[in-house]
Design an enzyme around this catalytic site. Structure first.
Site, short mmCIF file in Angstrom:
data_model
loop_
_atom_site.label_atom_id
_atom_site.label_comp_id
_atom_site.label_asym_id
_atom_site.label_seq_id
_atom_site.Cartn_x
_atom_site.Cartn_y
_atom_site.Cartn_z
N TYR A 146 59.59 -6.95 50.63
CA TYR A 146 58.97 -8.26 50.85
C TYR A 146 59.89 -9.34 50.30
O TYR A 146 59.96 -9.58 49.10
CB TYR A 146 57.60 -8.35 50.19
N SER A 164 39.44 -12.41 61.06
CA SER A 164 39.00 -13.64 60.38
C SER A 164 38.86 -14.79 61.37
O SER A 164 37.89 -15.53 61.34
CB SER A 164 40.00 -14.07 59.31
N SER A 184 45.97 -4.41 55.76
CA SER A 184 45.54 -5.17 56.95
C SER A 184 44.09 -4.89 57.33
O SER A 184 43.78 -4.63 58.50
CB SER A 184 46.46 -4.88 58.15
N PRO A 185 43.16 -4.92 56.35
CA PRO A 185 41.76 -4.63 56.66
C PRO A 185 41.11 -5.71 57.53
O PRO A 185 40.03 -5.49 58.08
CB PRO A 185 41.10 -4.56 55.28
N LEU A 186 41.78 -6.85 57.65
CA LEU A 186 41.27 -7.93 58.50
C LEU A 186 42.07 -8.03 59.81
O LEU A 186 42.10 -9.08 60.45
CB LEU A 186 41.32 -9.27 57.74
N GLY A 187 42.72 -6.92 60.18
CA GLY A 187 43.46 -6.92 61.44
C GLY A 187 44.52 -7.99 61.49
O GLY A 187 44.69 -8.68 62.50
N ARG A 188 45.26 -8.14 60.39
CA ARG A 188 46.34 -9.15 60.27
C ARG A 188 45.83 -10.57 60.54
O ARG A 188 46.54 -11.41 61.07
CB ARG A 188 47.50 -8.80 61.20
N PHE A 228 43.23 -11.30 62.52
CA PHE A 228 42.49 -11.41 63.78
C PHE A 228 40.98 -11.34 63.54
O PHE A 228 40.21 -12.05 64.19
CB PHE A 228 42.92 -10.31 64.74
#
Length: 345
Positions: free
Chosen positions: A62, A216, A208-212, A214
């Site tokens: 990163y 949200s 990525s539990p929020l689909g990167r 998406f």
């Protein structure tokens, strides 16, 4: 939705205890547009720790390196003892191409460099970020085992590893956690990887539990991608797939409205309801989004609501691959047998 107290959970079977939700720090420094202001990110990390979210996730790729340096600065002044620090090694970008290394000399050099950048004596959880398919996993694990014995790392993790790799690695030294992409729009790991982890007593860390983002924001998310945002190239965000994927977000949004929570909170709550052995690590660069994510801990789902969400997010609900091209995911993560390697040597 008001925030609940952040509980502690046991991650894996070797004694590591973490906050039930972590903080993914990647987007502060890399891959989701330009690096964010250091002062703001340090304030966010301090806020997370004060809230009880103490499981911090980074990697040497990163930046590269700048995210570990950021965390090192944030943890000065006695905060190191309050957190569970996870970082990763083995994924390298060189001359615009991805390279994966798991050879012992590299493993050791990478660990020493991360310790220095983070300004710590020991890393709580050290993941192999991607699997080097050119050498047996037993060779890589042998060096990681030595680093545990030397006290440089406390627990070993794998990321994007196949079930067979997990089994072979775990036979050399217990694996504490496997990091994998798991969310309402990435459920393929439920077939083999998740059951393997549970059989072996390995904790599951959902990235990525929020689909990167998406889950949200839905399709409008793509309008806010900045220069250098890797999501611009991901198949699921391409126009030919985005219109189809919109349906998933709309259904999730409808259920969230009934629950009087945000779609992001609902998506995170779904992961939390998978079990006490699962810790999602949503990333953010904004304190208000962080607070919303912690609010997911207050969202309680009935078995019927879980079933409804899972019916919406079935295997064919999402169009497009998780990554562009070959990103060394668990599907490609099998390594040569140790016996043949020894014979060749």
């Amino acid at each position: 939705m008001a925030a609940a107290a952040v509980k502690r959970i046991k991650l894996g079977s070797q004694g590591l205890e973490v906050s039930t939700q972590g903080l993914g720090c990647m987007g502060m420094s890399a891959f989701y547009g330009p690096p964010k202001p250091e002062e703001d990110m340090i304030a966010l990390i301090h806020h997370a720790i004060n809230t009880g979210v103490t499981f911090l996730d980074t990697s040497d790729i990163y930046g590269p390196h700048t995210n570990e340096i950021l965390l090192g600065k944030a943890l000065k002044g006695g905060l190191r003892q309050k957190v569970e620090l996870a970082t990763k090694f083995g994924a390298i970008f060189k001359d615009g191409k991805g390279e994966i290394r798991g050879d012992p000399a590299y493993v050791r050099a990478a660990c020493e460099a991360s310790l220095q950048r983070l300004g710590v004596d020991s890393i709580d959880l050290y993941y192999q970020h991607r699997i080097d398919t050119t050498i047996p996993t037993e060779i890589t694990m042998g060096e990681l085992k030595k680093l545990v014995e030397e006290g440089k790392i406390k627990y070993i993790g794998l990321s994007e590893a196949s079930a067979s790799t997990i089994r072979r690695a775990h036979a050399v030294h217990p694996i504490t956690a496997v990091q994998l992409e798991w969310s309402l729009w990435s459920r393929d790991v439920e077939a083999e990887i998740v059951p393997t982890c549970r059989e072996l007593g390995i904790g599951i860390v959902a990235y990525s539990p929020l689909g990167r983002g998406f889950l949200s924001s839905g399709p409008k998310l793509v309008q806010n991608f900045e220069e250098g945002d890797s999501r611009k190239h991901m198949p699921r965000f391409q126009p030919e797939n985005l219109e189809h994927n919109r349906k998933l977000f709309e259904r999730v949004n409808e259920i969230a409205a009934k629950k009087q929570c945000t779609p992001a909170q609902l998506a995170l709550a779904w992961i939390h309801h998978q079990g006490e052995d699962v810790c999602p690590i949503p990333g953010t660069t904004k304190i208000e989004n962080f607070n919303q994510n912690v609010g997911a801990l207050s969202v309680k789902l009935t078995p019927q609501e879980m079933s409804e969400l899972e019916a919406i997010a079935s295997a064919d609900a999402v169009k497009g691959a998780r990554y562009e091209g070959n990103m060394f995911t668990y599907e490609q993560a099998n390594t040569p047998p140790l016996a043949s390697w020894k014979a060749a040597a």
